[in-house]
Design an enzyme around this catalytic site. Structure first.
Site, mmCIF file in Angstrom:
data_model
loop_
_atom_site.group_PDB
_atom_site.id
_atom_site.type_symbol
_atom_site.label_atom_id
_atom_site.label_comp_id
_atom_site.label_asym_id
_atom_site.label_seq_id
_atom_site.Cartn_x
_atom_site.Cartn_y
_atom_site.Cartn_z
ATOM 1 N N ARG A 7 0.819 -1.238 0.000
ATOM 2 C CA ARG A 7 0.000 0.000 0.000
ATOM 3 C C ARG A 7 0.845 1.277 0.000
ATOM 4 O O ARG A 7 0.487 2.279 0.624
ATOM 5 C CB ARG A 7 -0.961 0.026 1.200
ATOM 6 C CG ARG A 7 -1.916 -1.138 1.237
ATOM 7 C CD ARG A 7 -2.925 -1.110 0.107
ATOM 8 N NE ARG A 7 -3.758 -2.292 0.156
ATOM 9 C CZ ARG A 7 -3.482 -3.425 -0.513
ATOM 10 N NH1 ARG A 7 -2.426 -3.499 -1.320
ATOM 11 N NH2 ARG A 7 -4.283 -4.459 -0.414
ATOM 12 N N GLU A 26 -3.516 2.434 7.493
ATOM 13 C CA GLU A 26 -3.405 2.404 6.024
ATOM 14 C C GLU A 26 -3.936 3.702 5.419
ATOM 15 O O GLU A 26 -3.339 4.256 4.504
ATOM 16 C CB GLU A 26 -4.206 1.222 5.464
ATOM 17 C CG GLU A 26 -4.198 1.220 3.928
ATOM 18 C CD GLU A 26 -4.914 0.027 3.310
ATOM 19 O OE1 GLU A 26 -4.782 -1.088 3.843
ATOM 20 O OE2 GLU A 26 -5.596 0.230 2.289
ATOM 21 N N SER A 30 -10.323 -0.341 4.181
ATOM 22 C CA SER A 30 -9.597 -0.819 5.359
ATOM 23 C C SER A 30 -8.838 0.334 6.006
ATOM 24 O O SER A 30 -8.117 1.066 5.336
ATOM 25 C CB SER A 30 -8.585 -1.894 4.959
ATOM 26 O OG SER A 30 -9.286 -3.035 4.540
HETATM 27 C C1 LIG Z 1 -15.464 0.872 -0.082
HETATM 28 C C2 LIG Z 1 -13.977 0.934 -0.273
HETATM 29 C C3 LIG Z 1 -13.285 -0.207 -0.619
HETATM 30 C C4 LIG Z 1 -11.893 -0.163 -0.786
HETATM 31 N N1 LIG Z 1 -11.233 -1.306 -1.145
HETATM 32 C C5 LIG Z 1 -9.899 -1.272 -1.327
HETATM 33 C C6 LIG Z 1 -9.187 -2.453 -1.712
HETATM 34 O O1 LIG Z 1 -9.754 -3.522 -1.893
HETATM 35 N N2 LIG Z 1 -7.846 -2.347 -1.885
HETATM 36 C C7 LIG Z 1 -7.173 -1.174 -1.725
HETATM 37 O O2 LIG Z 1 -5.946 -1.152 -1.927
HETATM 38 N N3 LIG Z 1 -7.823 -0.048 -1.357
HETATM 39 C C8 LIG Z 1 -9.153 -0.070 -1.154
HETATM 40 N N4 LIG Z 1 -9.808 1.067 -0.777
HETATM 41 C C9 LIG Z 1 -9.034 2.309 -0.511
HETATM 42 C C10 LIG Z 1 -8.897 3.245 -1.717
HETATM 43 O O3 LIG Z 1 -10.023 3.162 -2.563
HETATM 44 C C11 LIG Z 1 -7.640 2.983 -2.525
HETATM 45 O O4 LIG Z 1 -6.467 3.173 -1.758
HETATM 46 C C12 LIG Z 1 -7.553 3.897 -3.766
HETATM 47 O O5 LIG Z 1 -6.530 3.455 -4.588
HETATM 48 C C13 LIG Z 1 -7.323 5.361 -3.422
HETATM 49 O O6 LIG Z 1 -7.532 6.123 -4.595
HETATM 50 P P1 LIG Z 1 -8.019 7.622 -4.532
HETATM 51 O O7 LIG Z 1 -7.975 8.153 -5.922
HETATM 52 O O8 LIG Z 1 -9.304 7.741 -3.839
HETATM 53 O O9 LIG Z 1 -6.846 8.255 -3.671
HETATM 54 P P2 LIG Z 1 -6.998 9.369 -2.517
HETATM 55 O O10 LIG Z 1 -7.686 8.772 -1.347
HETATM 56 O O11 LIG Z 1 -7.562 10.601 -3.094
HETATM 57 O O12 LIG Z 1 -5.464 9.600 -2.157
HETATM 58 C C14 LIG Z 1 -4.727 8.580 -1.511
HETATM 59 C C15 LIG Z 1 -3.261 9.024 -1.438
HETATM 60 O O13 LIG Z 1 -2.741 9.075 -2.755
HETATM 61 C C16 LIG Z 1 -2.247 10.383 -3.049
HETATM 62 N N5 LIG Z 1 -2.589 10.688 -4.439
HETATM 63 C C17 LIG Z 1 -3.815 10.643 -5.016
HETATM 64 N N6 LIG Z 1 -3.717 10.993 -6.313
HETATM 65 C C18 LIG Z 1 -2.407 11.264 -6.549
HETATM 66 C C19 LIG Z 1 -1.687 11.696 -7.683
HETATM 67 N N7 LIG Z 1 -2.277 11.940 -8.863
HETATM 68 N N8 LIG Z 1 -0.352 11.909 -7.540
HETATM 69 C C20 LIG Z 1 0.282 11.700 -6.365
HETATM 70 N N9 LIG Z 1 -0.355 11.282 -5.253
HETATM 71 C C21 LIG Z 1 -1.685 11.077 -5.351
HETATM 72 C C22 LIG Z 1 -2.969 11.323 -2.087
HETATM 73 O O14 LIG Z 1 -2.204 12.489 -1.851
HETATM 74 C C23 LIG Z 1 -3.074 10.436 -0.865
HETATM 75 O O15 LIG Z 1 -1.881 10.451 -0.121
HETATM 76 C C24 LIG Z 1 -11.202 1.056 -0.602
HETATM 77 C C25 LIG Z 1 -11.911 2.210 -0.257
HETATM 78 C C26 LIG Z 1 -13.284 2.144 -0.090
HETATM 79 C C27 LIG Z 1 -14.021 3.410 0.274
#
Ligand SMILES: Cc1cc2nc3c(=O)[nH]c(=O)nc-3n(C[C@H](O)[C@H](O)[C@H](O)COP(=O)(O)OP(=O)(O)OC[C@H]3O[C@@H](n4cnc5c(N)ncnc54)[C@H](O)[C@@H]3O)c2cc1C
Length: 305
Positions: free
Chosen positions: A180, A299, A229
């Site tokens: 992660r 996480e 998570s």
């Molecule tokens: C219902 C649910 C289920 C989920 N299931 C999983 C799962 O099975 N597996 C899993 O790994 N995760 C899971 N997640 C967590 C999450 O969806 C993932 O980690 C996802 O990849 C985050 O993407 P995001 O675009 O929302 O990132 P954000 O939450 O917006 O950002 C996360 C981090 O990434 C950085 N970031 C975002 N975009 C960029 C960019 N363009 N450049 C540099 N840094 C950036 C942000 O600054 C931050 O530190 C789940 C979440 C939910 C709500």
């Protein structure tokens, strides 16, 4: 805090794509959090480079945000600029001449990336189905599920560094992924990722996506706002199981609750504050530590004041 001159200069650079005092509850899947001082939606590379060069020069804090699905913004909000990627930075671009590489804008949702893969018969990312993030967020977090991680499919990423320069980084020699996590130089914004996929028979990718979606729905609570998570799964034991064993399922603080279905999820059942979620996290860490000696590691990323 930004001063009036800085705000005016930012408006001069970004026009209507920059807004001030934006509630982060609207930009995070937890639906909590205070206001961001400024929110900038970058629609193309040139605009993003200009704004990054400016905020770098002015030493204004900033962070990239995808769908906000792995973020907890504290109740007093965020200083500086939150950067969202839209427009041409959220599309699929054609690139390499081979037929199995996909260059995706970092602002593209994983759901849209997966529909493209399904339509094009390209396999390898199906395990991401049901994860509500963007390409940039998934790469930055090394998102994974069912024993697979996005890192295995990333070939290159394009970033804009804090001086506003576009830099291409190669997976094999320049990127370090771990559980992660991607080690990225502070201030780098991922703007595109190149994935190398596999050619699959017609319909196979779509079927696999549905299979994973069904498994995810069976095991995870999807009805209330959450960020997935909350704690990292340790080698050998699951954070959810440790929290469940500590008897904390169903524990409430204000509008937040530790899920009955999956103890590593905290849900906003209505009107939760970031503080309620943080209190539950602290309680889970303290109780598990006392009972097992294991320190649960967070996480989700906690930001703000
Ligand atoms: C219902 C649910 C289920 C989920 N299931 C999983 C799962 O099975 N597996 C899993 O790994 N995760 C899971 N997640 C967590 C999450 O969806 C993932 O980690 C996802 O990849 C985050 O993407 P995001 O675009 O929302 O990132 P954000 O939450 O917006 O950002 C996360 C981090 O990434 C950085 N970031 C975002 N975009 C960029 C960019 N363009 N450049 C540099 N840094 C950036 C942000 O600054 C931050 O530190 C789940 C979440 C939910 C709500």
């Amino acid at each position: 805090m930004m001063d009036t001159r800085q705000k005016e200069e930012l408006i001069g650079l970004a026009g209507k794509n920059i807004r001030f005092h934006c509630p982060m509850a609207e930009h995070t899947t937890f639906s909590v959090g205070g206001k961001a001082e400024a929110l900038y939606e970058a629609c193309d590379m040139e605009g993003l480079k200009r704004v990054l060069a400016y905020i770098g020069k002015e030493r204004i804090p900033y962070m990239a945000l995808g769908r906000g699905s792995n973020i907890l913004v504290k109740d007093d909000g965020l200083e500086g600029v939150v950067i969202l990627l839209g427009g041409s930075l959220s599309r699929i671009e054609k690139s390499e001449s081979d037929e199995i590489s996909v260059l995706a804008g970092a602002g593209l949702s994983l759901a849209d990336l997966l529909s493209y893969c399904s339509r094009s018969g390209l396999g390898g990312l199906e395990f991401l189905s049901g994860i509500p993030g963007t390409v940039g967020g998934a790469v930055a977090m090394n998102a994974g599920a069912f024993g697979e991680e996005i890192a295995a499919r990333v070939r290159k990423i394009h970033i804009i560094d804090k001086q506003g320069n576009l830099v291409v980084k190669d997976r094999s020699s320049e990127l370090k992924f771990s559980y992660r996590k991607l080690d990225l130089e502070k201030g780098s914004v991922i703007v595109r990722a190149l994935f190398r996929l596999t050619r699959e028979a017609e319909g196979a990718v779509g079927r696999k996506i549905l299979y994973y979606l069904k498994r995810k729905k069976e095991s995870q609570p999807l009805g209330y706002p959450s960020a997935g998570s909350v704690f990292k799964n340790r080698q050998g034991d699951y954070a959810g199981r440790l929290i469940e064993k500590a008897g904390l399922k169903g524990t409430k603080m204000g509008g937040a609750v530790i899920s009955e279905k999956h103890a590593n999820y905290i849900l906003n059942t209505g009107g939760a504050k970031a503080k309620d979620i943080l209190d539950l996290m602290y309680l889970a860490q303290e109780t598990v530590k006392k009972e097992t000696g294991i320190q649960l590691e967070t996480e989700i990323r906690i930001v703000g004041k």
